[in-house]
Design a protein around this motif. Structure first.
Motif, short mmCIF file in Angstrom:
data_model
loop_
_atom_site.label_atom_id
_atom_site.label_comp_id
_atom_site.label_asym_id
_atom_site.label_seq_id
_atom_site.Cartn_x
_atom_site.Cartn_y
_atom_site.Cartn_z
N ASN A 52 -25.21 -19.59 62.44
CA ASN A 52 -25.20 -18.61 61.35
C ASN A 52 -24.68 -17.26 61.83
O ASN A 52 -23.86 -16.61 61.17
N THR A 53 -25.16 -16.85 62.99
CA THR A 53 -24.75 -15.56 63.56
C THR A 53 -23.26 -15.56 63.88
O THR A 53 -22.56 -14.58 63.60
N CYS A 54 -22.77 -16.66 64.44
CA CYS A 54 -21.34 -16.76 64.75
C CYS A 54 -20.51 -16.67 63.47
O CYS A 54 -19.47 -15.99 63.44
N GLY A 55 -20.97 -17.36 62.42
CA GLY A 55 -20.24 -17.31 61.15
C GLY A 55 -20.19 -15.91 60.58
O GLY A 55 -19.14 -15.46 60.08
N VAL A 56 -21.30 -15.18 60.65
CA VAL A 56 -21.34 -13.81 60.14
C VAL A 56 -20.36 -12.93 60.91
O VAL A 56 -19.63 -12.12 60.30
N ILE A 57 -20.31 -13.08 62.20
CA ILE A 57 -19.39 -12.27 63.01
C ILE A 57 -17.95 -12.57 62.63
O ILE A 57 -17.12 -11.66 62.47
N ILE A 58 -17.63 -13.86 62.44
CA ILE A 58 -16.26 -14.26 62.12
C ILE A 58 -15.82 -13.66 60.78
O ILE A 58 -14.76 -13.02 60.68
N VAL A 97 -25.03 -7.44 57.45
CA VAL A 97 -26.30 -7.48 58.21
C VAL A 97 -27.44 -7.96 57.32
O VAL A 97 -28.25 -8.81 57.73
N ILE A 98 -27.52 -7.46 56.09
CA ILE A 98 -28.59 -7.89 55.17
C ILE A 98 -28.46 -9.38 54.88
O ILE A 98 -29.45 -10.13 54.88
N GLY A 99 -27.24 -9.84 54.61
CA GLY A 99 -27.01 -11.26 54.34
C GLY A 99 -27.38 -12.14 55.52
O GLY A 99 -27.94 -13.23 55.35
N TRP A 100 -27.10 -11.66 56.73
CA TRP A 100 -27.45 -12.43 57.93
C TRP A 100 -28.95 -12.60 58.06
O TRP A 100 -29.44 -13.70 58.36
N VAL A 101 -29.70 -11.55 57.81
CA VAL A 101 -31.16 -11.62 57.95
C VAL A 101 -31.75 -12.66 57.00
O VAL A 101 -32.57 -13.50 57.39
N GLY A 159 -34.02 -19.34 57.32
CA GLY A 159 -34.48 -20.54 56.66
C GLY A 159 -34.47 -20.54 55.16
O GLY A 159 -34.33 -19.51 54.49
N ILE A 160 -34.64 -21.75 54.63
CA ILE A 160 -34.46 -21.98 53.20
C ILE A 160 -35.62 -21.44 52.38
O ILE A 160 -35.49 -21.20 51.18
N ALA A 173 -25.72 -17.94 50.46
CA ALA A 173 -25.57 -19.39 50.25
C ALA A 173 -24.51 -19.99 51.18
O ALA A 173 -24.79 -20.95 51.90
N PRO A 174 -23.27 -19.48 51.21
CA PRO A 174 -22.29 -20.03 52.15
C PRO A 174 -22.64 -19.77 53.61
O PRO A 174 -22.31 -20.58 54.48
#
Length: 526
Positions: free
Chosen positions: A394-400, A207-211, A216-217, A369-370
């Protein structure tokens, strides 16, 4: 680091049908009230597009990045100062000075049965070689304004490049999976009586990584600027406390051919751990101005990568070298690599557990980063995917990768030794083709036209690159050495084989690409 972004009107009016953002003159940036009548969206697709654009405009209002794969134009870049180079250095240090690379080093004594000296040499020079490729790719970000996988289109063309994007997505999500498992193990180990489960630890870090990665960069670079500080303090204390348990005398196990094979395999594993960052290396520097000198950026990126890799890997090797002679270390390792790291801090009591939490949370830098790059790569898969905002991908990737981490939380060593080395093969082959395209073909043909990044008919067809890539893969298969498969050539070295897939795949692709590319240019003209 300030991000110069397009205003909301530019976002709406500057996006053409093919998803590209049209070039604008300075006059086009004057904000005006639009008199265009916007039709009512029809159906689910229309409503979805309306809401995603509204969300993008909200991000812009708060100075957050809404951009996806669109090229960063020169007028949108930051001014070049010495701080840019410092930022690049600190970014790579923050990313790599992480527990995931400490646990990677642990595999040398416990899986490959190498002595501390053998493992240290393999780790340092393997990561150095892989880091050179990452630093090289990083320099393309400022010059092109394009993301890494967009740069791949200039060699592989429109359709074959999608295969590279898919493989890169597997790497990005796979690395994130490993980060979560290691973080979960550490947080569980430092909790009181293990009351915090690995599952909860995985979810908290995800969750922290997703936020951080989703918005954004600018937030990404700000976080990376300071993330290394607590890490370097905690890791240095870990080294000071645990060094007395390092077994520097135990020799490498096996007969001479087996030891040689294990050295090559661990060298290849460290090489793969480094080179796999190349698939997203340019993504983080697209806001650097086009006149950024390549050599200084290459050097600071290389230094950041090598220094952080070396520090993390050597501590991991040292901790695992004590497993055979220290019963407490042995018992901790059987519960997981993260537990061994926490055991190294055990003499410090409660303060040691606090440092364990710091090291676990340091994995967030390695995670974001990834995660950030994966959101961009999803958009490159097609024009329909490009219409979906990066934050959604991004959210889809985190869930996967969170689901996969929960499923594989008890198999970290197997994930490392099977997944990581396997993914390094294709990156080495891709680097060979991209390097030859630049050196042998682009220098004599006027270089690259970065404005055609989304124009399929002006990009290379990509047949030559695809064929060379497949031939390189064939060489890698013959020379790979994994637990589940050892190639016929790799079998010739020692009891467990020697993993030479990276180097054979690179060389085979490098040998066949030039004649294939010449033929492609002669017959197709692009």
């Amino acid at each position: 680091m300030t991000i110069i972004s397009r205003d909301s009107k530019d976002l709406e009016e500057g996006r053409q049908q093919d998803g590209r953002v049209a070039d604008k003159t300075s006059a086009d940036h004057v904000q005006e009230e639009s008199t265009e009548v916007i039709p009512t969206p029809i159906g689910f697709a229309g409503k979805f597009e309306m809401y995603t654009k509204k969300f993008e405009r909200t991000l812009i209002e708060y100075n957050l990045e809404a951009r996806g794969i669109q090229r960063v134009e020169p007028h949108e870049c930051n001014e070049l100062t010495w701080k840019n180079y410092l930022q690049a250095f600190l970014l790579w240090v923050s990313v790599n000075l992480a527990a995931v690379n400490i646990t990677l080093g642990m595999l040398a004594p416990t899986v490959y049965y190498l002595s501390f000296k053998d493992a240290a040499f393999c780790a340092v020079f393997g990561s150095l070689l892989g880091s050179m490729a990452v630093a090289y790719i990083a320099t393309w970000g400022p010059i092109s304004g394009n993301r890494t996988m967009i740069f791949t289109r200039y060699t592989f063309g429109w359709w074959p490049s999608k295969l590279i994007v898919l493989l890169n997505l597997i790497i990005l999500l796979g690395y994130s999976l490993i980060d979560l498992v290691v973080a979960g193990q550490i947080l569980s180990a430092v909790s009181v009586n293990g009351n915090l489960s690995v599952v909860v630890g995985i979810i908290v870090v995800a969750v922290i990584g997703w936020v951080i990665s989703t918005f954004g960069i600018q937030i990404f670079h700000t976080y990376m600027r300071y993330a290394f500080l607590p890490q370097i303090i905690a890791v240095s204390i870990l080294y000071g406390v645990s060094a007395k348990h390092f077994d520097l005398q135990i020799p490498s196990a096996g007969d001479s051919p087996t030891i040689i094979g294990n050295r090559i395999s661990f060298f290849s594993l460290c090489f793969s751990a480094a080179i796999t960052y190349a698939g997203g290396a340019a993504d983080f520097f697209v806001y650097f101005p086009p006149n950024t000198p390549r050599l200084p950026l290459f050097v600071v990126s290389l230094l950041g990568l090598v220094l952080s890799f070396t520090m993390a890997l050597l501590i991991g090797i040292g901790l695992a070298s004590g497993v055979s002679s220290d019963s407490a270390y042995s018992a901790a390792y059987t519960r997981g690599q993260g537990n061994l790291l926490v055991e190294g801090l055990a003499p410090l009591g409660g303060f040691g557990k606090f440092l364990g939490v710091i090291i676990a949370l340091g994995l967030i830098a390695n995670l974001i980063a990834p995660t950030y790059s994966s959101g961009i790569d999803f958009q490159i898969l097609g024009r329909t995917a490009q219409k979906v905002p990066r934050v959604v991908w991004n959210t889809c990737g985190v869930i996967i990768y969170t689901v996969c981490a929960l499923a594989g939380r008890n198999s970290l060593s197997e994930i490392f030794t099977n997944f990581l080395a396997l993914m390094g093969y294709w990156v080495a082959i891709w680097i060979a083709i991209a390097l030859e395209e630049q050196v042998l073909f682009r220098r004599n043909r006027g270089g690259y036209d970065w404005t055609i990044w989304n124009q399929q008919k002006k990009l290379p067809v990509g047949i030559a690159a695809l064929v060379a890539f497949l031939i390189g893969w064939a060489g890698a298969i013959l020379c790979m050495a994994q637990i589940w498969y050892i190639g016929p050539i790799a079998k010739q070295v020692g009891e467990y084989g020697a993993d030479m897939g990276n180097y054979v795949g690179f060389s085979w692709a490098a040998l066949v690409y030039p004649p294939l590319r010449l033929l492609e240019l002669k017959k197709l003209g692009r």
